[in-house]
Design an enzyme around this catalytic site. Structure first.
Site, PDB file in Angstrom:
ATOM      1  N   GLN A   1       0.810  -1.212   0.000  1.00 35.25           N
ATOM      2  CA  GLN A   1       0.000   0.000   0.000  1.00 35.25           C
ATOM      3  C   GLN A   1       0.847   1.267   0.000  1.00 35.25           C
ATOM      4  O   GLN A   1       0.496   2.258  -0.640  1.00 35.25           O
ATOM      5  CB  GLN A   1      -0.929   0.004   1.224  1.00 35.25           C
ATOM      6  CG  GLN A   1      -1.953   1.118   1.225  1.00 35.25           C
ATOM      7  CD  GLN A   1      -2.855   1.077   0.005  1.00 35.25           C
ATOM      8  OE1 GLN A   1      -3.152   0.015  -0.520  1.00 35.25           O
ATOM      9  NE2 GLN A   1      -3.280   2.241  -0.460  1.00 35.25           N
ATOM     10  N   GLU A   2       1.944   1.249   0.715  1.00 33.61           N
ATOM     11  CA  GLU A   2       2.761   2.459   0.858  1.00 33.61           C
ATOM     12  C   GLU A   2       3.550   2.786  -0.410  1.00 33.61           C
ATOM     13  O   GLU A   2       3.556   3.926  -0.867  1.00 33.61           O
ATOM     14  CB  GLU A   2       3.734   2.290   2.031  1.00 33.61           C
ATOM     15  CG  GLU A   2       3.083   2.358   3.408  1.00 33.61           C
ATOM     16  CD  GLU A   2       2.724   3.773   3.808  1.00 33.61           C
ATOM     17  OE1 GLU A   2       3.036   4.712   3.060  1.00 33.61           O
ATOM     18  OE2 GLU A   2       2.123   3.944   4.885  1.00 33.61           O
ATOM     19  N   SER A   3       4.235   1.799  -0.969  1.00 33.42           N
ATOM     20  CA  SER A   3       5.159   2.081  -2.076  1.00 33.42           C
ATOM     21  C   SER A   3       4.927   1.217  -3.302  1.00 33.42           C
ATOM     22  O   SER A   3       5.624   1.388  -4.298  1.00 33.42           O
ATOM     23  CB  SER A   3       6.604   1.868  -1.608  1.00 33.42           C
ATOM     24  OG  SER A   3       6.839   0.484  -1.360  1.00 33.42           O
TER      25      SER A   3
ATOM     26  N   TYR B   1      -6.966   3.845   3.448  1.00 37.24           N
ATOM     27  CA  TYR B   1      -5.684   3.177   3.712  1.00 37.24           C
ATOM     28  C   TYR B   1      -5.867   2.011   4.687  1.00 37.24           C
ATOM     29  O   TYR B   1      -5.354   0.908   4.458  1.00 37.24           O
ATOM     30  CB  TYR B   1      -4.710   4.198   4.299  1.00 37.24           C
ATOM     31  CG  TYR B   1      -3.369   3.647   4.716  1.00 37.24           C
ATOM     32  CD1 TYR B   1      -2.304   3.630   3.829  1.00 37.24           C
ATOM     33  CD2 TYR B   1      -3.160   3.165   6.012  1.00 37.24           C
ATOM     34  CE1 TYR B   1      -1.065   3.131   4.214  1.00 37.24           C
ATOM     35  CE2 TYR B   1      -1.935   2.666   6.402  1.00 37.24           C
ATOM     36  CZ  TYR B   1      -0.889   2.652   5.503  1.00 37.24           C
ATOM     37  OH  TYR B   1       0.331   2.159   5.896  1.00 37.24           O
TER      38      TYR B   1
END
Length: 694
Positions: free
Chosen positions: A564-566, A668
């Site tokens: 999810q982040e990168s 998120y």
């Protein structure tokens, strides 16, 4: 006197019996037929399709002994693809494979030339490039020949820009062309075909800053402005136009970029998009402009009223925005008129979510059922079914809720809503995420990762099958530039996403797959399952597994966060300054490493995942293992999450998430927890034992 027949028989020393000839002939024919059939069966066995799944031993057997030269070449190319670290072995495998007129011959020549260049055999490489150019002038593989030979023959690079404009070799040629010329043709080419190529933004700005008399034409400035806007530089895009009016495509691109800016820029965007719609109501860009003006949860009523009636009437986005302004009135007519449109899907969820948060269970259920499940993409259908079951449970119809949730589990891949359905059924919940007593499997699951690409092009499919993923990607780019460059169907997104990931671009690839999953409707169970698994790779697994063991934390949680982040892209830096695989703020990383870390070290996946695991462990400890609070804190910070604590978190955590005031954190949290459940279940998931239909 003896007959001629008897004479022949006598002379041969055999007493002939003419009646025996017929059985002999028949037996010979039968034996010949049996031999032919056996030979055909052997040939079929020999000519089975080669894929990366085939063992190295089997590949070598085919390469040496197959009776079909085409299959021997395929075996050589597949073995060469698996021998990238051994140029001498590749040289032996590729030798003599450039025969014939097959497109694979062009690929073989290209690979030979690249390998010779790697071995320092410059003269041989040039001979191979020249042969490739002469024999296959229009093949995608020949782009590299145009590029390398173009160093001495500049005209070849101009031909390359024309023949294969989107090929990486053409984009590199464009950069070098602009560096050696004052005509800015390279920048103009990049604005149309390669805006995301490193260094492009600077070239576009330089071209725009050239005096109007000597620089780009008015039309070219429109293209440059579009490129700059797509790169997020709306100010430079507007400046590049030199006060000339923006054409529809440029106005739309600049408006989109301005909408991502501050309050003043958003007002400027609204004015530009409205002007576009009013002056060009029939243009396709105007429909998209109307969509953008209608997108906010609370749209500007004055802007909607100012849209041309002919445009507003055919726009589901405008109709949906007007429903929001009227507090849900006339929603049913909009949803029934456009059940297949993403604007209707979003409207349905906005209205349902509002009713759910108010505890209006009957109204929420009515809205959720207003679009049939078969009209929705898989992720949205799973969301719909979970909440329909939830409203039934809230109204005391527990058996109905149970049936809905059980059906959800049987027909949808593992994710956020299947997790919540299973938890509501009391069948499972998340295991402990950290602690010294964890039983953690740090082995990477075997998921049968290779599958056909099914691009619709035989050469792309063959190159993919032979493990030549870079060549498959470059051939696909060539096809896209030859046909409709704007053809952005869900199926094309799947193909492009898989190809992007295969060449290492997980940032774009995963995005393409996710967007495809939100547009594909009616696909069968196998397709849903495959698309789901494709979106959950195990990239940088050794680093993540090591960080997991060092910090006694489940690797699946680290994978869920990194995805999810990168999107598993360690070079990514967020606008806020977060860095690397786990998107850590430098200040946080410095605290975790006692200040002995610089930003460049944060780009290392092993270092970043180790610090990310350490930070997650501290959050899990702070929140006593609560996954909802831990994940939300990773995004918004523990301080913000502390303000959101209510009893609802324990009773109805799904509603608690929907009340998170930060939209980014709300989305998120659901995505990360869905990723986590998917990674936990992906080893054992057997969704498609039979072909299920929605």
């Amino acid at each position: 006197m003896a007959s001629p027949q008897n004479a022949r028989s006598f002379c041969s020393g055999v007493i002939a019996n003419p009646l025996r000839g017929f059985p002999l002939l028949g037996g010979t024919a039968l034996l010949s037929l049996a031999a032919i059939l056996a030979g055909q069966e052997l040939l079929r066995a020999q000519l089975k399709q080669l894929t990366p799944k085939i063992s190295q031993t089997e590949l070598w057997r085919v390469y040496r002994w197959s009776i079909d030269p085409q299959q021997r070449r395929e075996a050589a190319l597949l073995l060469a693809a698996k021998s990238k670290d051994s140029p001498l072995r590749r040289q032996r495998l590729l030798a003599g494979q450039g025969w014939g007129s097959s497109p694979l011959a062009a690929v073989a020549l290209k690979l030979q030339a690249q390998n010779s260049k790697r071995l320092g055999e410059k003269s041989k490489a040039n001979q191979l490039w020249e042969s490739l150019l002469k024999r296959f002038p229009n093949a995608a593989a020949t782009a590299d020949a145009y590029y390398y030979l173009g160093r001495q023959q500049p005209e070849l690079r101009k031909q390359l820009l024309k023949l294969q404009p989107a090929h990486p070799a053409a984009l590199e040629s464009a950069i070098e062309l602009d560096a050696s010329s004052n005509q800015h043709q390279g920048a103009i080419h990049l604005s149309r075909w390669g805006i995301h190529r490193p260094g492009t933004a600077e070239l576009l700005r330089s071209a725009c800053n050239a005096p109007f008399k000597d620089g780009p034409s008015a039309k070219e400035r429109q293209d440059l402005a579009i490129g700059l806007a797509k790169l997020g530089d709306s100010k430079a895009a507007l400046s590049c136009l030199e006060e000339q009016p923006a054409k529809p495509a440029a106005a739309l691109a600049i408006g989109q970029a301005l909408l991502r800016g501050d309050k003043e820029q958003k007002l400027q965007a609204e004015s530009l998009l409205l002007q576009l719609a009013q002056e060009n109501p029939e243009a396709k860009e105007s429909i998209e402009a109307a969509n953008l003006l209608s997108e906010p949860l609370h749209p500007n009523a004055a802007l909607l009223e100012a849209l041309p009636p002919s445009l507003a009437e055919r726009s589901p986005s405008v109709a949906s925005a007007r429903v929001r302004l009227q507090d849900g009135e006339k929603a049913e007519s909009v949803l029934q008129r456009w059940p297949d449109n993403p604007a209707s899907w979003q409207l349905q969820w906005d209205l349902a979510r509002e009713a759910l948060l108010k505890g209006q269970w009957r109204e929420a259920k009515s809205v959720l059922k207003s679009i049939p499940t078969k009209k929705l993409p898989e992720p949205l259908a799973a969301r719909q079914q979970f909440w329909i079951g939830f409203t039934a449970a809230k109204q005391g119809r527990n058996q109905e809720a149970k049936q809905i949730w059980e059906k959800l589990l049987k027909s949808h891949p593992s994710g956020y809503y299947t997790w919540r359905a299973q938890a509501r059924l009391g069948q499972a919940d998340l295991p402990e995420l950290s602690g010294e007593q964890l039983s953690i499997s740090n082995s990477k699951p075997e998921l049968g990762e290779w599958t056909p690409i099914e691009s619709g092009d035989e050469l792309v499919d063959t190159l993919w099958r032979l493990g030549l993923t870079t060549d498959a990607w470059e051939t696909w780019l060539n096809l896209r530039s030859e046909t409709d460059r704007t053809s952005d169907t869900p199926n094309n997104r799947v193909v492009e996403g898989r190809l992007k990931m295969a060449v290492g671009d997980y940032w774009t690839g995963l995005s393409q797959l996710w967007r495809a999953s939100l547009r594909l409707v009616g696909e069968d169970c196998q397709t849903r399952q495959f698309l789901h698994r494709s979106q959950h790779p195990y990239r940088f697994w050794p680093a993540i597994a090591k960080a997991s063991r060092s910090n006694d934390i489940r690797p699946e949680l680290l994978l869920a966060i990194a995805k999810q982040e990168s999107r598993f892209s360690p070079g990514v830096k967020s606008p806020a300054g977060a860095v690397g695989l786990m998107q850590l703020m430098p200040e946080t990383a410095a605290e975790l490493s006692d200040g002995s870390l610089n930003k460049e070290e944060l780009l290392n996946p092993q270092t970043n995942s180790k610090l990310g695991a350490l930070y997650l462990t501290s959050l899990l400890k702070q929140w006593q293992g609560n996954p909802w609070l831990t994940v939300a804190s990773y995004n918004a910070g523990p301080g913000a999450v502390t303000k959101w604590l209510t009893a609802e978190l324990k009773e109805d955590p799904e509603l608690w998430v929907e009340r998170i005031p930060y939209p980014e954190t709300r989305i998120y949290t659901k995505k990360v927890l869905g990723n986590l459940w998917s990674y936990l279940r992906i080893r054992s998931e057997e969704l498609c034992k039979t072909r299920l239909k929605r």
